[in-house]
Design an enzyme around this catalytic site. Structure first.
Site, PDB file in Angstrom:
ATOM      1  N   HIS A 218      45.587  48.960  42.954  1.00  0.00           N
ATOM      2  CA  HIS A 218      44.898  47.675  42.756  1.00  0.00           C
ATOM      3  C   HIS A 218      45.214  46.995  41.424  1.00  0.00           C
ATOM      4  O   HIS A 218      44.822  45.856  41.205  1.00  0.00           O
ATOM      5  CB  HIS A 218      43.376  47.845  42.865  1.00  0.00           C
ATOM      6  CG  HIS A 218      42.751  48.459  41.643  1.00  0.00           C
ATOM      7  ND1 HIS A 218      42.702  49.815  41.449  1.00  0.00           N
ATOM      8  CD2 HIS A 218      42.165  47.904  40.540  1.00  0.00           C
ATOM      9  CE1 HIS A 218      42.106  50.067  40.294  1.00  0.00           C
ATOM     10  NE2 HIS A 218      41.785  48.931  39.715  1.00  0.00           N
TER      11      HIS A 218
HETATM   12  C1  UD1 Z   1      38.650  44.619  38.268  1.00  0.00           C
HETATM   13  C2  UD1 Z   1      38.839  45.021  36.812  1.00  0.00           C
HETATM   14  C3  UD1 Z   1      39.675  46.301  36.739  1.00  0.00           C
HETATM   15  C4  UD1 Z   1      39.055  47.379  37.592  1.00  0.00           C
HETATM   16  C5  UD1 Z   1      38.833  46.885  39.002  1.00  0.00           C
HETATM   17  C6  UD1 Z   1      38.078  47.917  39.789  1.00  0.00           C
HETATM   18  C7  UD1 Z   1      38.959  43.142  35.232  1.00  0.00           C
HETATM   19  C8  UD1 Z   1      39.868  42.334  34.387  1.00  0.00           C
HETATM   20  N1  UD1 Z   1      39.572  43.982  36.076  1.00  0.00           N
HETATM   21  O1  UD1 Z   1      39.937  44.329  38.808  1.00  0.00           O
HETATM   22  O2  UD1 Z   1      39.695  46.750  35.393  1.00  0.00           O
HETATM   23  O3  UD1 Z   1      39.936  48.478  37.616  1.00  0.00           O
HETATM   24  O4  UD1 Z   1      38.040  45.680  38.975  1.00  0.00           O
HETATM   25  O5  UD1 Z   1      38.186  47.744  41.145  1.00  0.00           O
HETATM   26  O6  UD1 Z   1      37.770  43.049  35.121  1.00  0.00           O
HETATM   27  N2  UD1 Z   1      38.129  40.430  45.539  1.00  0.00           N
HETATM   28  C9  UD1 Z   1      37.571  40.313  46.779  1.00  0.00           C
HETATM   29  N3  UD1 Z   1      36.306  40.809  46.955  1.00  0.00           N
HETATM   30  C10 UD1 Z   1      35.595  41.406  45.964  1.00  0.00           C
HETATM   31  C11 UD1 Z   1      36.188  41.502  44.720  1.00  0.00           C
HETATM   32  C12 UD1 Z   1      37.454  41.018  44.502  1.00  0.00           C
HETATM   33  O7  UD1 Z   1      38.154  39.792  47.714  1.00  0.00           O
HETATM   34  O8  UD1 Z   1      34.456  41.849  46.228  1.00  0.00           O
HETATM   35  C13 UD1 Z   1      39.526  39.924  45.351  1.00  0.00           C
HETATM   36  C14 UD1 Z   1      39.591  38.474  44.911  1.00  0.00           C
HETATM   37  O9  UD1 Z   1      40.686  37.904  45.531  1.00  0.00           O
HETATM   38  C15 UD1 Z   1      39.824  38.584  43.434  1.00  0.00           C
HETATM   39  C16 UD1 Z   1      40.659  39.848  43.326  1.00  0.00           C
HETATM   40  O10 UD1 Z   1      40.147  40.715  44.336  1.00  0.00           O
HETATM   41  O11 UD1 Z   1      40.488  37.472  42.908  1.00  0.00           O
HETATM   42  C17 UD1 Z   1      40.559  40.532  41.977  1.00  0.00           C
HETATM   43  O12 UD1 Z   1      39.190  40.777  41.632  1.00  0.00           O
HETATM   44  P1  UD1 Z   1      38.762  40.902  40.091  1.00  0.00           P
HETATM   45  O13 UD1 Z   1      37.360  41.345  39.994  1.00  0.00           O
HETATM   46  O14 UD1 Z   1      39.134  39.659  39.360  1.00  0.00           O
HETATM   47  O15 UD1 Z   1      39.716  42.010  39.522  1.00  0.00           O
HETATM   48  P2  UD1 Z   1      40.096  43.449  40.099  1.00  0.00           P
HETATM   49  O16 UD1 Z   1      41.542  43.447  40.416  1.00  0.00           O
HETATM   50  O17 UD1 Z   1      39.130  43.842  41.150  1.00  0.00           O
HETATM   51  N1  UDP Z   2      36.348  54.178  45.180  1.00  0.00           N
HETATM   52  C1  UDP Z   2      35.557  54.116  46.322  1.00  0.00           C
HETATM   53  N2  UDP Z   2      36.116  53.612  47.471  1.00  0.00           N
HETATM   54  C2  UDP Z   2      37.407  53.193  47.538  1.00  0.00           C
HETATM   55  C3  UDP Z   2      38.208  53.265  46.362  1.00  0.00           C
HETATM   56  C4  UDP Z   2      37.641  53.747  45.187  1.00  0.00           C
HETATM   57  O1  UDP Z   2      34.396  54.511  46.300  1.00  0.00           O
HETATM   58  O2  UDP Z   2      37.822  52.746  48.606  1.00  0.00           O
HETATM   59  C5  UDP Z   2      35.750  54.691  43.933  1.00  0.00           C
HETATM   60  C6  UDP Z   2      36.458  55.878  43.340  1.00  0.00           C
HETATM   61  O3  UDP Z   2      36.000  57.080  43.935  1.00  0.00           O
HETATM   62  C7  UDP Z   2      36.092  55.758  41.867  1.00  0.00           C
HETATM   63  C8  UDP Z   2      36.011  54.259  41.654  1.00  0.00           C
HETATM   64  O4  UDP Z   2      35.855  53.688  42.948  1.00  0.00           O
HETATM   65  O5  UDP Z   2      34.824  56.323  41.614  1.00  0.00           O
HETATM   66  C9  UDP Z   2      37.272  53.750  41.026  1.00  0.00           C
HETATM   67  O6  UDP Z   2      37.284  52.369  41.071  1.00  0.00           O
HETATM   68  P1  UDP Z   2      38.608  51.496  41.052  1.00  0.00           P
HETATM   69  O7  UDP Z   2      39.751  52.304  41.477  1.00  0.00           O
HETATM   70  O8  UDP Z   2      38.297  50.259  41.806  1.00  0.00           O
HETATM   71  O9  UDP Z   2      38.713  51.056  39.513  1.00  0.00           O
HETATM   72  P2  UDP Z   2      39.177  51.765  38.154  1.00  0.00           P
HETATM   73  O10 UDP Z   2      38.555  53.109  38.073  1.00  0.00           O
HETATM   74  O11 UDP Z   2      40.676  51.815  38.161  1.00  0.00           O
HETATM   75  O12 UDP Z   2      38.708  50.818  37.118  1.00  0.00           O
END
Ligand code: UD1
Ligand code: UDP
Length: 383
Positions: A218
């Site tokens: 991601h």
């Molecule tokens: C964010 C965090 C990242 C973390 C990740 C965990 C920042 C800068 N990044 O990244 O550090 O590892 O969350 O998962 O804060 N979207 C949906 N539905 C949702 C959420 C997001 O469709 O419920 C899509 C949208 O298109 C959005 C994209 O995902 O633009 C990215 O979401 P965003 O929260 O901006 O960043 P992440 O890549 O999720």
């Molecule tokens: N996770 C989850 N379901 C998923 C993918 C991840 O519950 O489909 C959980 C995972 O077990 C961990 C957390 O989400 O506890 C990690 O989040 P993510 O990978 O989104 O972000 P990061 O840790 O890289 O910030």
């Protein structure tokens, strides 16, 4: 003592479960927690599923900020959090990790002199092209209490000028730093029995008794760069087809949206028709830890997932150019493969050969990090 806790992105919601549980079990007469959801993640399977499944109190506030550019998203959050802090007047604002929700909380609180407790302090990738690296540095340097999950994180803080000998009263100018273990480890220990009892994910995806690989992707550095995303999927296709082994990939919505755009057409077609790549929607935490505890190996760019692989004694191929969790690599249980197809294949061969010979030292505490954090916050407020 009153704390306001900010959650927003999936991993923060999961981490918050550990502190809320500790408060409920051991500090309910001493600590009042008010939860604020920024709405950074909002899909049911990225947010509400965790609040329900992990027993987190319903947020008192949801700012419903949603997705946007970094600047717009962060700015809207700052405005919303500031209003809440002025109303609630907490002793501490509790922030997790390194997302835009973390940064917004830090800026809002620091400017109106609300003390910040930062959980997961001190982690560094030393790569400022990551938005998370900017967020975590800024948050650490505005915090009053800094809780580092690892010795490396604690040392990083000292290297940046934090003083390990500071004593209370603490303030943003005289912060306290603590090495306390990882709240995610607390959670994995606590929820693994429940996952084994309740999760049906192996049956649902026909994985019972099978060898399989678990993968997650991601990071923007992978999803947004066509060559990198393509190289990763080419490696996944090659491993799964050569080994005739399924790779289960719970897809983050960011990746789901960008795969069709950023994968080479031919690779995208192969991914869609592959009988070995199982693309599934994001799963709940109990499902995730059951997948982690039953898989052969993990391939991931997630911070949380590479650690959970370690907690469940599974090797991890890390799809990044570096990691904040360098102990995992030093222990020989993780391999940095970046988004390099040859390196990912090499990692697969390396861990296949290692079989069950790897050892997983105790790096992440004793499962009681959340209790330590609660007690330290209390001690810092009262004599
Ligand atoms: C964010 C965090 C990242 C973390 C990740 C965990 C920042 C800068 N990044 O990244 O550090 O590892 O969350 O998962 O804060 N979207 C949906 N539905 C949702 C959420 C997001 O469709 O419920 C899509 C949208 O298109 C959005 C994209 O995902 O633009 C990215 O979401 P965003 O929260 O901006 O960043 P992440 O890549 O999720
Ligand atoms: N996770 C989850 N379901 C998923 C993918 C991840 O519950 O489909 C959980 C995972 O077990 C961990 C957390 O989400 O506890 C990690 O989040 P993510 O990978 O989104 O972000 P990061 O840790 O890289 O910030």
């Amino acid at each position: 003592m009153k704390i306001v806790t900010i959650i927003g992105a999936r991993p923060q919601i999961i981490k918050a479960a550990a502190l809320s549980r500790a408060i409920k079990n051991s500090f309910s007469d001493k600590i009042e927690e008010v939860i604020v959801h920024t709405g950074q993640h909002y899909d049911q399977n990225m947010s509400q599923v965790f609040i329900e499944e992990l027993g987190i109190p319903e947020p008192k506030y949801n700012l419903n900020i949603g997705s946007s550019s970094h600047g717009v998203q962060t700015a809207r959050m700052i405005e919303g959090v500031e209003k809440i802090l002025l109303d609630e007047k907490p002793d501490y604002l509790v922030l997790y990790g390194d997302t835009n929700s973390t940064l917004a909380g830090a800026i809002a609180a620091a400017k109106i002199h609300v003390s910040i407790a930062h959980i997961e302090a001190g982690l560094r990738s030393f790569n400022k092209s990551m938005p998370e690296e900017i967020n975590r540095i800024m948050c650490d340097h505005a915090s009053t209490l800094l809780f580092s999950p690892t010795q490396t994180g604690f040392q990083n803080l000292i290297n940046e000028g934090f003083n390990a000998d500071n004593k209370k009263p603490y303030s943003a100018d005289h912060p306290g730093i603590f090495h306390c273990g990882d709240v995610m480890y607390d959670n994995s220990l606590f929820f693994k029995t429940l996952a084994a009892q309740q999760s049906k994910v192996l049956e649902e995806h026909n994985l019972m008794g099978k060898d399989f690989v678990l993968a997650t992707i991601h990071r923007d550095s992978n999803t947004d760069v066509p060559e990198r995303l393509t190289a990763i999927f080419e490696a996944l296709l090659e491993i799964s087809e050569t080994e005739k082994m399924e790779i289960v990939l719970p897809l983050h919505p960011r990746t789901a949206k960008l795969m069709e755009v950023n994968l080479l057409d031919d690779v995208y077609r192969q991914v869609i028709i592959s009988k070995w790549l199982k693309l599934i929607p994001p799963v709940s935490f109990l499902d995730m830890i059951l997948l982690e505890s039953h898989c052969k190996l993990v391939i991931t760019d997630s911070g949380g997932v590479q650690k959970e692989a370690f907690f469940f004694k599974k090797p991890a191929i890390i799809l990044r150019s570096e990691t904040e969790w360098k102990e995992i690599v030093e222990a020989g249980c993780g391999m940095i493969a970046n988004a390099d197809k040859a390196m990912i294949l090499k990692g697969w061969q390396l861990f296949k050969k290692a079989g069950n010979t790897l050892s997983y030292p105790d790096i992440f505490g004793d499962g009681n990090a959340a209790e330590f954090i609660c007690q330290t916050m209390l001690d810092s407020c009262f004599r």
